[in-house]
Design a protein around this motif. Sequence first.
Motif, PDB file in Angstrom:
ATOM      1  N   ASP A  89       8.809  11.669 -16.616  1.00  0.00           N
ATOM      2  CA  ASP A  89       7.902  11.676 -17.774  1.00  0.00           C
ATOM      3  C   ASP A  89       7.224  10.331 -18.015  1.00  0.00           C
ATOM      4  O   ASP A  89       6.386  10.208 -18.909  1.00  0.00           O
ATOM      5  N   GLY A  90       7.562   9.316 -17.210  1.00  0.00           N
ATOM      6  CA  GLY A  90       6.877   8.035 -17.323  1.00  0.00           C
ATOM      7  C   GLY A  90       7.440   7.113 -18.382  1.00  0.00           C
ATOM      8  O   GLY A  90       6.818   6.082 -18.692  1.00  0.00           O
ATOM      9  N   ASP A  93       9.025   3.330 -14.933  1.00  0.00           N
ATOM     10  CA  ASP A  93       8.220   3.515 -13.730  1.00  0.00           C
ATOM     11  C   ASP A  93       9.051   3.882 -12.504  1.00  0.00           C
ATOM     12  O   ASP A  93       8.626   4.688 -11.670  1.00  0.00           O
ATOM     13  N   ASN A 250       7.664   7.235 -10.884  1.00  0.00           N
ATOM     14  CA  ASN A 250       6.788   8.163 -11.595  1.00  0.00           C
ATOM     15  C   ASN A 250       5.590   8.506 -10.716  1.00  0.00           C
ATOM     16  O   ASN A 250       4.935   7.619 -10.159  1.00  0.00           O
ATOM     17  N   ASP A 252       2.543   9.829 -11.278  1.00  0.00           N
ATOM     18  CA  ASP A 252       1.218   9.377 -11.710  1.00  0.00           C
ATOM     19  C   ASP A 252       1.069   7.866 -11.538  1.00  0.00           C
ATOM     20  O   ASP A 252      -0.019   7.374 -11.195  1.00  0.00           O
ATOM     21  N   ARG A 253       2.160   7.145 -11.778  1.00  0.00           N
ATOM     22  CA  ARG A 253       2.122   5.681 -11.625  1.00  0.00           C
ATOM     23  C   ARG A 253       1.837   5.319 -10.166  1.00  0.00           C
ATOM     24  O   ARG A 253       1.037   4.433  -9.882  1.00  0.00           O
TER      25      ARG A 253
END
Length: 349
Positions: A89-90, A93, A250, A252-253
Amino acid sequence: MKTLSIKSLALAGAVAAASWLSSTAVGVAQEVTLRLHQFLPAQANVPKLVLDKWADDVEADSNGRIKVERYPSMQLGGTPPQLMDQAIDGTVDVVWTVVGYTPGRFPRVEVFELPFMMTNAGATSRAYWDLFEKEMKDTDFQDVHIVGTWVHGPGMIHSKTPVAKLEDMNGLKLRAPTRIITGLLGELGATAVGLPVPAVTEALSKGVIDGAVIPWEVTTALKVPELVNNHTEFGGDHALYTTAFVLAMNKDRYEGLPDDLKKVIDDNSGQEFSAFAGSTQASADGPARQLAVDHGNNIITLDEAEVARWREAAQPVYANWVKEMEAKGIDGQALIDEARALIDKYTNQ
């Protein structure tokens, strides 16, 4: 003319300043800070020998454009079983965690935790990465970016009373790290108590458990040789058990990084890093074992005949796991066969 010159100089200065500010803004935008969260104290072997090395290499290979902030002992909050969700979920990281801290959630990984499956940590970690890429990347771990997959050295028994034969397990309350090991201990006659590894010290000191199954390397940080007097090792080519870890980022990271910084992460990921992590963690077993010897503790090594009795007693763990996998639509026996073949391949290289 003089006035024009001054104006021109002023304009040139303003353009230069704007250019400098623009380049600075771009530079700042390209810098990345990654927060690495995990459950052990900073001085424990994995943070010190594996995670710090990974973080230092990422920082160096990025020429300082990536900074990895390290947060040991759950300093950013939550409990060890929540680490994977923190990465997904961020909230953070990057996390290092025991996959089995969330029982049944990543079922295919459990194949490497089955009893007497692993030979050594380096070979098994390579096999784990291969099977991750083929069977787990787009199934169990589709919601997170995996940097490394590895296992620890031979798992063994540390207990207040001696365990020299199978019957000595009867009635013992032993800490278990994962669902698979919980089932194994039950088949061997003990009562499993599920605890994250940081809880072992207090549980032993308060008598909540009679012992724990863990590898040698973490016993020093947990003060286990001071809390128990007996350590049971298993002779032969295969360990009683091991535990599966991941270093996870993560998604998206990772995907949001510039290509050149994504390459830095990629260059410090994969099979070679996984094998390094497993082998390095296992290399700390020897010094930790020596501390127990120096403490005067009783180290028991089960011979081949006795180990065969434990292997036989552990067989229902395999049958139960295959049945559970079938219920999930997973061919568990095929995973076992493939994991064994890969472990053998890398063990014999």
